[in-house]
Design a protein around this motif. Structure first.
Motif, PDB file in Angstrom:
ATOM      1  N   LYS A  25       0.832  -1.212   0.000  1.00 14.92           N
ATOM      2  CA  LYS A  25       0.000   0.000   0.000  1.00 14.92           C
ATOM      3  C   LYS A  25       0.866   1.261   0.000  1.00 14.92           C
ATOM      4  O   LYS A  25       0.363   2.359   0.232  1.00 14.92           O
ATOM      5  N   PHE A  28       0.306   4.833  -1.579  1.00 12.69           N
ATOM      6  CA  PHE A  28      -0.497   5.863  -0.913  1.00 12.69           C
ATOM      7  C   PHE A  28       0.374   7.058  -0.532  1.00 12.69           C
ATOM      8  O   PHE A  28      -0.070   8.209  -0.599  1.00 12.69           O
ATOM      9  N   GLU A  31       0.734   9.148  -3.644  1.00 12.46           N
ATOM     10  CA  GLU A  31      -0.552   9.759  -3.992  1.00 12.46           C
ATOM     11  C   GLU A  31      -0.880  10.927  -3.063  1.00 12.46           C
ATOM     12  O   GLU A  31      -1.282  11.996  -3.508  1.00 12.46           O
ATOM     13  N   TRP A  32      -0.732  10.671  -1.776  1.00  8.29           N
ATOM     14  CA  TRP A  32      -1.071  11.699  -0.785  1.00  8.29           C
ATOM     15  C   TRP A  32      -0.131  12.887  -0.881  1.00  8.29           C
ATOM     16  O   TRP A  32      -0.566  14.043  -0.873  1.00  8.29           O
ATOM     17  N   ILE A  42      -9.435  11.084   6.514  1.00 13.56           N
ATOM     18  CA  ILE A  42      -9.835   9.843   5.867  1.00 13.56           C
ATOM     19  C   ILE A  42     -10.806   9.112   6.787  1.00 13.56           C
ATOM     20  O   ILE A  42     -10.433   8.660   7.874  1.00 13.56           O
ATOM     21  N   ASN A  53      -1.702   1.973   7.917  1.00  8.56           N
ATOM     22  CA  ASN A  53      -1.230   2.928   6.921  1.00  8.56           C
ATOM     23  C   ASN A  53      -0.641   4.178   7.566  1.00  8.56           C
ATOM     24  O   ASN A  53       0.328   4.756   7.055  1.00  8.56           O
ATOM     25  N   GLU A 244     -10.742   8.493  -4.062  1.00  5.79           N
ATOM     26  CA  GLU A 244      -9.348   8.725  -3.695  1.00  5.79           C
ATOM     27  C   GLU A 244      -8.885   7.715  -2.657  1.00  5.79           C
ATOM     28  O   GLU A 244      -9.563   7.442  -1.685  1.00  5.79           O
ATOM     29  N   TYR A 245      -7.716   7.160  -2.887  1.00  5.91           N
ATOM     30  CA  TYR A 245      -7.054   6.240  -1.970  1.00  5.91           C
ATOM     31  C   TYR A 245      -7.845   4.958  -1.728  1.00  5.91           C
ATOM     32  O   TYR A 245      -7.638   4.265  -0.736  1.00  5.91           O
ATOM     33  N   SER A 248      -5.874   1.894  -1.067  1.00  9.55           N
ATOM     34  CA  SER A 248      -5.121   1.846   0.180  1.00  9.55           C
ATOM     35  C   SER A 248      -6.000   1.716   1.410  1.00  9.55           C
ATOM     36  O   SER A 248      -5.547   1.269   2.460  1.00  9.55           O
TER      37      SER A 248
END
Length: 256
Positions: A25, A28, A31-32, A42, A53, A244-245, A248
């Motif tokens: 994962k 992430f 991406e973040w 989240i 995470n 989004e995400y 993950s």
């Protein structure tokens, strides 16, 4: 021989060092980081990998894990040279409100102050540095052992300042299960008191904090912005229905 599938481990470092099965994962992180949002909330149901995470993000960015790139070798994030360079280079404040489960506000506030005091104890190395004045060291020591109700809302704000001066980099703040105190307050009848405290705390930590680089909050509910998030117009909310995400913080199909 297949790796073992461990259940309930929430420490990324433990999972990797003990060579348990791990579904990658780590993308992430990329991406973040590239989304550019100041603060990300989240909201996902329990058992969606939020805590693990958050532990992964801490292990990647925190200066506490400097030179621990070995934890990420073989995973997708390590394929990017620009991310290899920033691993273990940021001051990170990481805390969880998971254990703030109290029948009254006084006890909840006490537990929260103990958690914040723990952050100061963890970073007591700042007292040995020359970044703090004599007056600031006295303040730090008070926050470390005798944090008052009035001190608590500004605790992470002030700690961010000290960490920024020490590292020369703004701070990443990770707050897991931010909403546990909210849920308990609603059930046990001290909602108004908890909202008053958390609104001030979140505002100083995530909104008016000039030493904040990025922040992530996780929880199982999305509290109305009319309450504790009324001032956080820099907050991006990712709910269960958000795309989004999703990879993950959701279910991943894989053949074990």
């Amino acid at each position: 021989m297949k790796k073992k599938v461990a259940i309930g481990i929430q420490s990324f470092e433990d999972l990797i060092e003990k060579d348990y099965y791990y579904i990658d994962k780590t993308d992430f992180i990329r991406e973040w980081w590239e989304c550019g949002d100041s603060v990300t909330l989240i909201a996902r149901p329990r058992r969606f990998g939020k805590t693990l995470n958050m532990s992964m993000v801490e292990a990647f960015f925190s200066a506490k894990y400097a030179d621990r790139g070995d934890l990420f070798e073989g995973f997708s994030i390590w394929e990017h040279e620009e991310y290899r360079r920033i691993q273990g280079t940021y001051p990170v404040i990481s805390l969880s409100f998971a254990n703030i489960k109290s029948e009254n506000f006084e006890l909840a506030n006490y537990i929260m102050r103990k958690l914040l005091m723990g952050q100061y104890r963890e970073k007591s190395f700042l007292l040995e540095s020359d970044v703090l004045s004599k007056t600031e060291k006295s303040y730090f020591e008070r926050m470390e052992y005798e944090m008052s109700d009035m001190d608590a809302p500004m605790a992470l704000y002030q700690l961010s300042d000290y960490l920024y001066r020490y590292y020369g980099k703004k701070v990443i703040i990770l707050m897991d299960e931010y909403d546990t105190p909210m849920q308990e307050a609603y059930v046990d009848g001290y909602w108004d008191e908890m909202v008053a405290f958390t609104r001030s705390f979140f505002n100083s930590t995530f909104k008016t904090n000039p030493w904040l680089e990025r922040g992530i909050m996780t929880g199982v509910t999305r509290v109305s912005k009319a309450s504790i998030f009324s001032d956080l117009n820099n907050l991006k909310v990712i709910t269960t229905t958000s795309k989004e995400y999703a990879a993950s913080f959701g279910f991943t199909e894989i053949d074990l």
